[in-house]
Scaffold this motif. Structure first.
Motif, PDB file in Angstrom:
ATOM      1  N   VAL A 145       0.845  -1.190   0.000  1.00 19.23           N
ATOM      2  CA  VAL A 145       0.000   0.000   0.000  1.00 19.23           C
ATOM      3  C   VAL A 145       0.880   1.240   0.000  1.00 19.23           C
ATOM      4  N   ARG A 146       1.883   1.250   0.857  1.00 18.98           N
ATOM      5  CA  ARG A 146       2.785   2.403   0.942  1.00 18.98           C
ATOM      6  C   ARG A 146       3.542   2.598  -0.373  1.00 18.98           C
ATOM      7  N   ARG A 147       3.991   1.514  -0.981  1.00 17.86           N
ATOM      8  CA  ARG A 147       4.754   1.615  -2.229  1.00 17.86           C
ATOM      9  C   ARG A 147       3.887   2.128  -3.373  1.00 17.86           C
ATOM     10  N   LEU A 148       2.711   1.572  -3.521  1.00 18.79           N
ATOM     11  CA  LEU A 148       1.858   1.930  -4.651  1.00 18.79           C
ATOM     12  C   LEU A 148       1.164   3.278  -4.461  1.00 18.79           C
ATOM     13  N   ALA A 149       0.528   3.481  -3.310  1.00 18.98           N
ATOM     14  CA  ALA A 149      -0.195   4.733  -3.066  1.00 18.98           C
ATOM     15  C   ALA A 149       0.762   5.884  -2.811  1.00 18.98           C
ATOM     16  N   GLY A 150       2.009   5.563  -2.437  1.00 20.70           N
ATOM     17  CA  GLY A 150       2.979   6.605  -2.136  1.00 20.70           C
ATOM     18  C   GLY A 150       3.614   7.241  -3.352  1.00 20.70           C
ATOM     19  N   GLU A 151       3.413   6.661  -4.525  1.00 15.14           N
ATOM     20  CA  GLU A 151       3.978   7.265  -5.735  1.00 15.14           C
ATOM     21  C   GLU A 151       3.232   8.561  -6.046  1.00 15.14           C
ATOM     22  N   CYS A 193      -3.043  -4.599  -6.521  1.00 14.39           N
ATOM     23  CA  CYS A 193      -2.813  -3.572  -7.535  1.00 14.39           C
ATOM     24  C   CYS A 193      -3.464  -2.255  -7.164  1.00 14.39           C
ATOM     25  N   GLY A 194      -4.267  -2.225  -6.068  1.00 16.09           N
ATOM     26  CA  GLY A 194      -4.910  -0.985  -5.692  1.00 16.09           C
ATOM     27  C   GLY A 194      -5.922  -1.185  -4.582  1.00 16.09           C
ATOM     28  N   ALA A 195      -6.850  -0.253  -4.478  1.00 21.48           N
ATOM     29  CA  ALA A 195      -7.882  -0.296  -3.442  1.00 21.48           C
ATOM     30  C   ALA A 195      -9.160   0.318  -3.982  1.00 21.48           C
ATOM     31  N   CYS A 196     -10.275  -0.116  -3.417  1.00 25.30           N
ATOM     32  CA  CYS A 196     -11.573   0.408  -3.825  1.00 25.30           C
ATOM     33  C   CYS A 196     -12.528   0.251  -2.648  1.00 25.30           C
ATOM     34  N   GLY A 197     -13.361   1.242  -2.411  1.00 24.24           N
ATOM     35  CA  GLY A 197     -14.251   1.116  -1.275  1.00 24.24           C
ATOM     36  C   GLY A 197     -15.359   2.141  -1.235  1.00 24.24           C
ATOM     37  N   LEU A 198     -16.115   2.097  -0.162  1.00 18.75           N
ATOM     38  CA  LEU A 198     -17.254   2.980   0.043  1.00 18.75           C
ATOM     39  C   LEU A 198     -17.172   3.619   1.424  1.00 18.75           C
ATOM     40  N   ILE A 199     -17.401   4.933   1.497  1.00 16.78           N
ATOM     41  CA  ILE A 199     -17.590   5.625   2.760  1.00 16.78           C
ATOM     42  C   ILE A 199     -19.095   5.772   2.905  1.00 16.78           C
ATOM     43  N   ILE A 200     -19.672   5.164   3.940  1.00 16.42           N
ATOM     44  CA  ILE A 200     -21.117   4.999   4.043  1.00 16.42           C
ATOM     45  C   ILE A 200     -21.768   5.993   5.000  1.00 16.42           C
ATOM     46  N   VAL A 242       0.525   2.637 -10.275  1.00 13.27           N
ATOM     47  CA  VAL A 242       1.011   3.001 -11.608  1.00 13.27           C
ATOM     48  C   VAL A 242       1.358   1.801 -12.495  1.00 13.27           C
ATOM     49  N   PRO A 243       2.019   0.748 -11.977  1.00 13.07           N
ATOM     50  CA  PRO A 243       2.358  -0.384 -12.850  1.00 13.07           C
ATOM     51  C   PRO A 243       1.152  -1.094 -13.444  1.00 13.07           C
ATOM     52  N   TYR A 244      -0.033  -0.825 -12.894  1.00 11.88           N
ATOM     53  CA  TYR A 244      -1.236  -1.528 -13.340  1.00 11.88           C
ATOM     54  C   TYR A 244      -2.206  -0.634 -14.102  1.00 11.88           C
ATOM     55  N   TRP A 245      -1.793   0.581 -14.432  1.00  9.58           N
ATOM     56  CA  TRP A 245      -2.657   1.494 -15.166  1.00  9.58           C
ATOM     57  C   TRP A 245      -2.900   0.981 -16.585  1.00  9.58           C
TER      58      TRP A 245
END
Length: 230
Positions: free
Chosen positions: A97-103, A152-159, A174-177
């Motif tokens: 998470v830190r590596r991917l979201a941190g870019e 490869c990422g994250a997806c969610g809902l704030i309810i 980015v590597p999965y765009w």
């Protein structure tokens, strides 16, 4: 991803960084935010569901499991698509998470993700997911490639259980765009929100300098509502 929103009406079938909220306020408010290079405009999208929200005696939204029985939102759901598995995050996922979201390419599209992404922030974020689900305030899925079992990422809902609506958010590393993973994950989470949680409305937003996120929202059936300016 981030910027403008769209609200969707309940799909006949069933949005960009992980906080594409209906309002910029819902994107902000997390510590360590860096806004350099981010657009102030936000495009809004939404969709309305068929209704029929299921609640328990306390008024909390109830989910429907695969057997068709209603259960409180205490066990993290796992969703499946053709190429992806959407599951609960574990602390073991924190380094990725830190590596991917941190870019910077990802962080610049998300108001609530700091850059640089400091040590311990991913663990703190993940640790809060169970209690957030328990309070019926949100659900966050790790987007995992089914065949390679890699995040490869994250997806969610704030309810917002009181009004039976939610903000859809997501980000993809980015590597999965360019492979359609954001669309595939967002479509399934949207379906989950309407069919399993019985939400009435789901909305999302993306920054004006991130048009790719608007494309994702359009593909999953959301309707453009307008642009929010600072």
């Amino acid at each position: 991803m981030a910027s403008r929103r769209r609200d969707m009406e309940s799909p006949p079938t069933g949005a960009a960084g992980i906080r594409s909220s209906g309002s910029l306020r819902k994107w902000s408010g997390e510590r360590g935010r860096h806004d350099e290079g981010r657009s102030c405009n936000a495009r809004r999208y939404a969709k309305i569901g068929p209704g029929g929200v299921h609640r328990d005696s306390s008024g909390a939204i109830m989910s429907t499991d695969e057997r068709g029985t209603e259960t409180g939102m205490r066990r993290y759901p796992t969703l499946h698509t053709v190429r992806l598995v959407l599951r609960a995050f574990t602390l073991g996922d924190a380094p990725e998470v830190r590596r991917l979201a941190g870019e910077w390419e990802v962080a610049r599209t998300l108001l609530s993700v700091p850059h640089p992404y400091g040590e311990g922030l991913a663990e703190e974020w993940i640790s809060g997911h169970p209690s957030e689900l328990e309070r019926n305030e949100g659900v966050h899925f790790a987007v995992v490639l089914r065949e390679r079992e890699e995040i490869c990422g994250a997806c969610g809902l704030i309810i917002n259980s009181r009004d039976a609506n939610a903000e859809l958010g997501y980000w993809i590393g980015v590597p999965y765009w360019g492979r359609g993973y954001a669309t595939e994950a967002a479509r399934e989470v949207l379906r989950y929100g309407f069919e399993d949680l019985r939400l009435h409305r789901v909305y999302a937003a993306h920054f004006g300098n991130n048009p790719a996120s608007g494309t994702v929202l359009t593909k999953i059936g959301m309707s453009y509502e307008g642009t929010r300016r600072e």
